[in-house]
Write a protein that holds these residues in place. Structure first.
Motif, PDB file in Angstrom:
ATOM      1  N   VAL A 249    -125.805  31.040  -3.787  1.00 53.28           N
ATOM      2  CA  VAL A 249    -126.081  30.237  -3.023  1.00 53.28           C
ATOM      3  C   VAL A 249    -127.590  30.117  -3.525  1.00 53.28           C
ATOM      4  N   LYS A 250    -128.277  30.874  -3.281  1.00 54.70           N
ATOM      5  CA  LYS A 250    -130.082  30.767  -3.511  1.00 54.70           C
ATOM      6  C   LYS A 250    -129.772  29.695  -4.823  1.00 54.70           C
ATOM      7  N   MET A 252    -128.042  27.237  -5.734  1.00 55.24           N
ATOM      8  CA  MET A 252    -127.763  26.225  -5.648  1.00 55.24           C
ATOM      9  C   MET A 252    -128.638  25.516  -4.954  1.00 55.24           C
ATOM     10  N   LEU A 253    -129.352  26.527  -3.803  1.00 51.20           N
ATOM     11  CA  LEU A 253    -129.947  25.925  -2.800  1.00 51.20           C
ATOM     12  C   LEU A 253    -131.111  25.340  -3.865  1.00 51.20           C
ATOM     13  N   ARG A 256    -130.652  22.018  -5.549  1.00 51.09           N
ATOM     14  CA  ARG A 256    -130.616  21.650  -5.217  1.00 51.09           C
ATOM     15  C   ARG A 256    -131.615  20.110  -4.317  1.00 51.09           C
ATOM     16  N   GLN A 267    -121.619  22.026  -0.236  1.00 47.44           N
ATOM     17  CA  GLN A 267    -120.888  22.873  -0.908  1.00 47.44           C
ATOM     18  C   GLN A 267    -122.257  23.983  -0.545  1.00 47.44           C
ATOM     19  N   ILE A 268    -123.431  24.622  -0.236  1.00 48.70           N
ATOM     20  CA  ILE A 268    -124.188  24.669   0.040  1.00 48.70           C
ATOM     21  C   ILE A 268    -123.838  25.249   0.855  1.00 48.70           C
ATOM     22  N   TYR A 269    -123.589  24.612   1.898  1.00 45.66           N
ATOM     23  CA  TYR A 269    -122.992  24.740   3.733  1.00 45.66           C
ATOM     24  C   TYR A 269    -121.948  25.752   3.263  1.00 45.66           C
ATOM     25  N   SER A 271    -120.387  27.697   1.612  1.00 42.40           N
ATOM     26  CA  SER A 271    -121.220  29.135   1.082  1.00 42.40           C
ATOM     27  C   SER A 271    -121.904  30.282   1.959  1.00 42.40           C
ATOM     28  N   LYS A 278    -126.891  28.894   8.257  1.00 47.07           N
ATOM     29  CA  LYS A 278    -126.786  27.452   8.057  1.00 47.07           C
ATOM     30  C   LYS A 278    -127.595  25.767   8.067  1.00 47.07           C
TER      31      LYS A 278
END
Length: 986
Positions: A249-250, A252-253, A256, A267-269, A271, A278
Motif C-alpha cells: 500500500v505504501k 501504491m501511495l 500515486r 485502489q489505495i483506499y 486496501s 484511510k
C-alpha cells in the motif's frame, strides 16, 4: 515569449536532470564556460519566406502555419488598431522583408524551403511597446533555438534538424544592409554569448554544499535525478506519517503521489481497513500539491540564489543605461509592495511574502537582463535570477498599476480589456493561447477568463473526471503562474448559467473609453449571442467599444473533451501534449488533477426520492419478474415464452404461467394482468394490488405498501415562490418570439441556453401528477423529448416562469437532465409583472392542459390466440388505447376540404390489423416503439388509408401510437424509424 514560443525549464523543472549534471552546469557557469544568449522580454513572432509566392511570411500560432503564414498585408490587418503593438509588429516585419529580399533565391530555398516550410523563432523589441524591461533600440532578434520545419497539414514540427539552416540564416543576415529609413528596426540573429565567470567560487561552493546536504538528508546520491529526489522525499514522508501501512500500500501511495499511471486513489483506499488511517491517507492525497511544493522549494531556492549571483550586474545589450533601468525597476517594485500591502488582500499578501522570501532583498535587483538561456545535453534551460520573483510580485497588481505611466506614455484612449467566456472544462493549451493572443496580438491590458458555473463530466472506461468550475480555475491559475501572466490573465467563475451573460453584465462596469475585446473560437463563429453585443451597448448607452476577435483555441488540436478524457484515462503523455506546461510544472498539475479521477460510479447530482409511479412499477416487476426473464432470440418486447419441460413449479408461478391440458405438444399459456393502485390520503400509504388472473378463476394477490405523499392528482410544491397556477401569466409557443422582442423593446435582455433541471426552482405552487407521469413515460419511451421544443422561460435568479410540468417530469427522471431555456435578465417577480402587461398573455388552471388531443378510441377487448413455435399463447388486449400524435393530427386535416380522415376510419383500420400485429409482436418480429404500417384499401376509387403506428405494450393499459396518417396508394414506408417498415395489408 508568446505565440508559438514554448516554455523553457529552470534546472529544477526537469525531473530527468541528475544532480551530477546540475552541479556540472553550475560549475561551468561559474567558470564562464556556458554559452547561450540573453533571455529577451519582447513579443514573439515566427518568420519565414515563400519563394513560390515571392513573399515573406509571419506566424503567431499554429493556424497561421497551416495556412502558410501571413504576408505583410495580413499581418497588418491582424494588428490593425492596436496602437504601439501594431507599429511594433509592422515595423519589425517590414525590416525582415527588406532583409530577406536581399538574399539570392537559392539561399532563400536552403534557409526557408520552397514555400515557407521552415519558420524561425524571433522576438520583436520596441521601446515604444515595452513589457517589464525598457529596451532602447528597435530590433527583430532571431533566436538561436525554437525553429522548426512545420508540416502544413497538421501544423506540427517535423523531426528534421534545422540547426544548419539557422546558422546559414545568421550568416546571411550579417551580409544584408540595414534599411536607411528613419526609426527602422534592425534584424539580426541573437548573439552567442558566454555567461560571465564569477570572480570567485563562493556562489558555486555555497550552491554545491547546499545540494549535497539536500541529497544527504534525502538519502540519494549525486547521480540521482530531480525526479528521484522527489520520490525519496515522498517515501520518507509516507514512512513517517503512515508507519503501519502495508508495504504494498505504501508503494501504491508513493506512486500515486508521484503520478504514476494506473495507480488510483480508490485502489489505495480499498486496501486500507482502518477508517482513521484511510481518512488520513485521503487527506494526504488531497494535499499533494502543497506537499510537492514544499519538497521542491529547497532545491528551487538553491538554483534561484545561484542564478541571482550569476546575473548580478549583467547588462542587457539592448539597454543603454543599465543603472537607470535597474533603479527604475527597483523603485517600481517598492511601490508595488506598498500598494499590495495597503490593499489588505490577505491572499495577495501571502503571495507577496513568498515572492519577497525568494527575492531576499531589493538590493538583489541588479541586472537589466531578464535571464540567460542555454542548452545542455540537448535540453534548453534558463537562469532568471531576480526577474522571476519581481515579475510574480508585479503580477499581483491590477494591470493599470503594473506598467506605470512611464512605461507606455504614448498610449492614448482608455484601457483595453479582454473578455474570454467559455466552459473551459477543462482548459487546455489552445485556450491559454487564445488568452495570450489577446495580450500579445491585440494589446489587451488584462484578460478576464469567464468560466461557466456548470460542472461537466468526462467519463471513459478508465474513470470519471468531474470538471467543476473550481477545478477549471485551478488549472487556469497554474497556466498563468508558470507562464508569467499573473495579473494579465484573470480567471473568474460566472455568476449566471451562461458566461455570455456575465460578459454582457461586465460591459456595464467598465470606465468610459474602454475598448472591450471579446474572444471567440471557431465553435462560436456563428453564435448570434456575440453578434448582439453592439446592439446591447447602444441600447444601454454604454460608453465602451466592443471588438470581437478570433481566438486560436482550435489551432493546437487540443479540445476540452480530448484533455478531459486523457485525464479520466490517466494518459499522462496525451495530457502533457495538451497543456501549456513542461517539466515539473506539468507533473505537479498532473498529480493534482489526476487525483480527482473517480474509478467507481458517481452521480454529479444526488438522486431524487423515488416517485410513486416508479415505486409501483418496481413492485410489479418484483411480483411478476417478467422483465428479468430472457426474451426469445431477436425479440425486443412482449411476453417471454417458457419451455414447459424445463420449468419447475416455482418457475411457473414466478412467470405467471398456468398449464392447461396434459399434451406437451401444444400448450396454451394465458397471460392476463391487472394492477390496482389505491392511495389512502389519511395515512399517505399507497397499496398496490397485482392480480394474476387464471382461466380456472383462481387468483393470487401480491400486496405491498409504499410511502406516498400524493396520488396522481394535484400536489402543492413545498419549494419555490408558491404562486397559484391561475395567477401565473402564460405565453403560447407561437408567441414566445414576439414576447422576447417585446421584452427587448422594454430594455430587458435575454439569451438561450440549456440548464440542468436540478438547478432550477419553481414559481408555480401546483403540479398535476397525472400529467407529469404521462409526460415522463412518453419521454422515456422516446415518443417525445421534454428537453427540446418550446424552451422554458426562466428568470436571472433561476426560477421557472412557465413549463413547470415538463421541468418536474424531467427532474423526477433525473435532476441532471438538461432542458432548453430562455433566461431573461430580470428577477422572477419582476418578470411576472412584465408578462402580465404583454398583450397576448393568457391564464390556465392546473388541469387545463393536455399533452396531445384526446384518444381516437379503444381497440381490442377480445383474447387473441397466437402461435409461437409449438406453443399457443393467449394474450388478452383489454381496451388498447389508440393514441394520436400532433403530427398525425395535423396530417389528418391536411387532405383538403371535405377530405379529412375520420377517427372512425382510423379505428376501423387499426382494429382489422391488430391481430396480425400482435402475433408478430409475440413472435419477436416487431418490438415496442418499432414503426409499422397498416394499409387499408376499402375500394378501387378511394386511395388507400395508411396508418404509421407503433406499439407501447406495458404493465397496465396498452397503447398503439399513431405516428402519422395519409390517404395515398403509393405511400412510401421508409421515413419512420430508420428503414422500410413492415406493412400489413388489410
Amino acid at each position: 515569449m508568446g505565440g508559438l514560443g514554448g516554455h523553457v525549464d529552470h534546472l529544477y523543472d526537469n525531473p530527468d536532470l541528475s544532480f551530477t549534471d546540475m552541479i556540472k552546469i553550475m560549475t561551468a557557469a561559474s567558470n564562464g564556460e556556458i554559452t547561450g544568449g540573453e533571455k529577451l522580454d519582447g513579443q514573439n513572432l515566427f518568420v519565414s519566406y515563400s519563394v513560390r509566392d515571392g513573399k515573406a511570411k509571419a506566424a503567431r500560432n499554429v493556424g497561421n502555419v497551416k495556412k502558410g503564414g501571413m504576408d505583410a498585408e495580413a499581418l497588418a490587418a491582424k494588428f490593425a488598431g492596436r496602437g504601439t503593438l501594431e507599429k511594433a509588429f509592422n515595423g519589425a516585419f517590414e525590416a525582415f522583408v527588406d532583409a530577406v529580399q536581399q538574399l539570392p533565391d537559392d539561399v532563400k530555398i536552403k534557409v526557408f524551403g520552397a514555400d515557407a516550410n521552415i519558420f524561425y523563432n524571433a522576438e520583436v523589441m520596441d521601446p515604444d511597446n515595452p513589457n517589464i524591461i525598457n529596451y532602447n533600440s528597435k530590433n527583430l532578434i532571431i533566436h538561436r533555438d525554437g525553429h522548426g520545419e512545420y508540416d502544413r497539414e497538421s501544423g506540427k514540427v517535423t523531426d528534421r534538424d534545422v540547426s544548419a539552416e539557422a546558422n546559414l540564416l545568421g550568416k546571411a543576415l550579417k551580409q544584408v544592409q540595414k534599411s536607411d529609413k528613419e526609426d527602422s528596426f534592425g534584424v539580426e540573429m541573437k548573439a552567442v554569448e558566454r555567461l560571465r565567470a564569477l570572480s570567485d567560487d563562493r556562489a558555486l561552493s555555497t550552491a554545491t554544499t547546499r545540494i549535497k546536504k539536500l541529497l544527504a538528508d534525502s538519502q540519494v546520491g549525486a547521480g540521482s535525478t530531480v525526479g528521484e529526489y522527489i520520490v525519496s522525499k515522498l517515501d520518507s514522508l509516507v514512512e513517517r506519517m503512515f508507519p503501519d501501512l502495508d508495504e504494498a500500500v505504501k508503494k501504491m501511495l508513493l506512486q500515486r503521489m508521484f503520478g504514476v499511471k494506473g495507480v488510483t486513489a480508490t485502489q489505495i483506499y480499498k486496501s486500507i481497513n482502518d477508517p482513521e488511517v484511510k481518512n488520513a491517507v485521503r487527506a494526504f492525497i488531497k494535499d499533494d500539491k502543497r506537499v510537492r511544493k514544499e519538497i521542491i522549494y529547497p532545491l528551487e531556492d538553491i538554483v534561484h540564489d545561484f542564478a541571482v549571483e550569476m546575473l548580478d550586474g549583467l547588462k542587457s545589450r539592448f539597454v543603454l543605461s543599465h543603472k537607470d533601468e535597474v533603479n527604475r525597476m527597483a523603485d517600481r517594485l517598492e511601490q508595488a509592495i506598498s500598494d499590495i500591502e495597503s490593499a489588505g488582500d490577505e491572499t495577495k499578501i501571502q503571495k507577496l511574502k513568498a515572492g519577497l522570501g525568494k527575492l531576499k532583498s531589493l538590493d538583489k535587483i541588479s541586472s537589466s537582463m531578464e535571464g540567460f538561456v542555454f542548452a545542455f545535453n540537448g535540453h534548453t534551460y534558463k537562469l532568471t535570477g531576480s526577474f522571476a520573483p519581481v515579475n510574480q510580485i508585479m503580477g499581483l497588481l491590477p494591470w493599470e498599476d503594473k506598467k506605470g505611466s512611464d512605461l507606455n506614455e504614448e498610449s492614448s484612449g482608455g484601457k483595453r480589456i479582454g473578455l474570454f467566456p467559455g466552459k473551459f472544462k477543462p482548459p487546455h493549451a489552445g485556450h491559454f493561447l487564445g488568452a495570450k493572443e489577446m495580450i500579445d496580438s491585440y494589446d489587451a491590458d488584462v484578460v478576464f477568463i469567464i468560466i461557466s458555473k456548470k460542472s461537466v463530466k468526462r467519463e471513459t472506461e478508465g474513470g470519471l473526471f468531474i470538471v467543476s468550475p473550481e477545478v477549471s480555475e485551478k488549472m487556469w491559475n497554474t497556466y498563468i503562474d508558470e507562464n508569467g501572466y499573473n495579473g494579465k490573465i484573470v480567471p473568474i467563475t460566472s455568476k449566471y448559467p451562461s458566461p455570455i451573460v456575465d460578459t454582457y453584465e461586465m460591459l456595464k462596469e467598465f470606465s468610459p473609453g474602454t475598448s472591450v475585446l471579446v474572444s471567440k473560437g471557431e465553435k462560436d463563429g456563428a453564435d448570434a449571442r456575440f453578434d448582439r453585443m453592439e446592439k446591447f451597448i447602444a441600447k444601454n448607452n454604454l460608453p465602451v467599444k466592443a471588438v470581437q476577435v478570433d481566438g486560436s483555441m482550435s489551432d493546437t488540436g487540443a479540445t476540452g473533451t480530448l484533455l478531459g478524457n486523457a485525464i479520466a484515462n490517466r494518459d499522462i503523455e496525451s495530457f502533457k501534449k495538451m497543456v501549456p506546461l513542461s517539466g515539473s510544472s506539468a507533473m505537479k498539475l498532473w498529480e493534482e488533477i489526476v487525483s480527482q479521477v473517480i474509478d467507481e460510479d458517481f452521480d454529479l447530482y444526488s438522486q431524487p426520492e423515488t416517485a410513486v409511479l416508479s415505486e409501483v412499477w418496481r413492485m410489479i416487476d418484483e411480483a411478476l419478474e417478467i422483465d428479468a426473464k430472457d426474451t426469445p432470440s431477436g425479440q425486443l418486447g412482449g411476453p417471454a415464452s417458457v419451455d414447459i419441460d424445463d420449468a419447475s413449479g416455482d418457475d411457473e408461478q414466478d412467470a405467471n404461467i398456468i398449464k392447461k391440458g396434459g399434451d406437451n405438444s401444444s400448450t396454451e399459456v394465458e397471460i392476463v394482468t391487472k394492477t390496482v393502485v389505491s392511495v389512502d390520503v389519511t395515512t399517505g400509504k399507497a397499496t398496490v394490488v397485482n392480480k394474476v388472473e387464471e382461466s380456472e378463476d383462481s387468483s393470487k394477490e401480491i400486496m405491498r405498501e409504499v410511502d406516498a405523499n400524493a396520488d396522481r392528482g394535484i400536489i402543492n410544491l413545498e419549494d419555490g415562490l408558491g404562486i397559484s397556477r391561475n395567477e401565473l401569466p402564460q405565453i403560447k409557443s407561437a408567441d414566445v418570439s414576439e414576447f422576447i422582442e417585446w421584452l427587448d423593446g422594454q430594455g430587458m435582455d435575454s439569451f438561450s441556453t440549456s440548464f440542468p433541471v436540478g438547478g432550477l426552482k419553481p414559481v408555480q405552487k401546483e403540479i398535476n401528477l397525472e400529467k407529469v407521469f404521462s409526460m415522463a413515460e412518453k419521454h422515456q419511451a422516446g415518443e417525445i423529448d421534454l428537453s427540446k421544443g418550446k424552451p422554458l422561460m426562466t428568470s436571472s435568479d433561476e426560477y421557472i416562469i412557465d413549463g413547470h410540468h415538463r421541468w418536474y417530469a424531467l427532474r423526477e427522471l433525473d435532476p441532471k437532465n438538461e432542458i432548453d431555456i430562455i433566461m431573461i435578465d430580470a428577477s422572477a417577480r419582476k418578470l411576472i409583472e412584465f408578462m402580465k402587461e404583454f398583450p397576448k398573455t393568457s391564464y390556465k388552471q392546473t388541469t387545463d392542459e393536455n399533452l396531445y388531443e384526446s384518444s381516437y378510441g379503444k381497440v381490442g377487448g377480445e383474447k387473441e390466440v397466437v402461435n409461437v413455435g409449438k406453443m399457443k399463447i393467449v394474450i388478452d388486449i383489454e381496451n388498447m388505447d389508440l393514441e394520436p400524435s400532433k403530427h398525425g393530427e395535423e396530417r389528418r386535416f391536411r387532405h383538403g376540404k371535405g377530405k379529412t380522415i375520420s377517427k372512425d376510419a382510423i379505428l376501423q383500420a387499426a382494429e382489422r390489423g391488430l391481430g396480425l400485429i400482435i402475433q408478430d409482436y409475440a413472435n419477436g418480429e416487431i418490438s415496442n416503439g418499432e414503426a409499422f404500417v397498416i394499409r387499408h384499401k376499402a375500394n378501387a376509387k378511394t386511395p388507400a388509408l395508411n396508418l404509421v403506428g407503433a406499439l407501447e405494450m406495458r404493465k397496465g393499459p396498452d397503447t398503439m401510437k399513431i405516428i402519422t396518417v395519409m390517404r395515398k396508394d403509393d405511400f412510401k414506408t421508409d421515413n419512420f424509424g430508420g428503414g422500410q417498415q413492415k406493412t400489413y395489408n388489410i
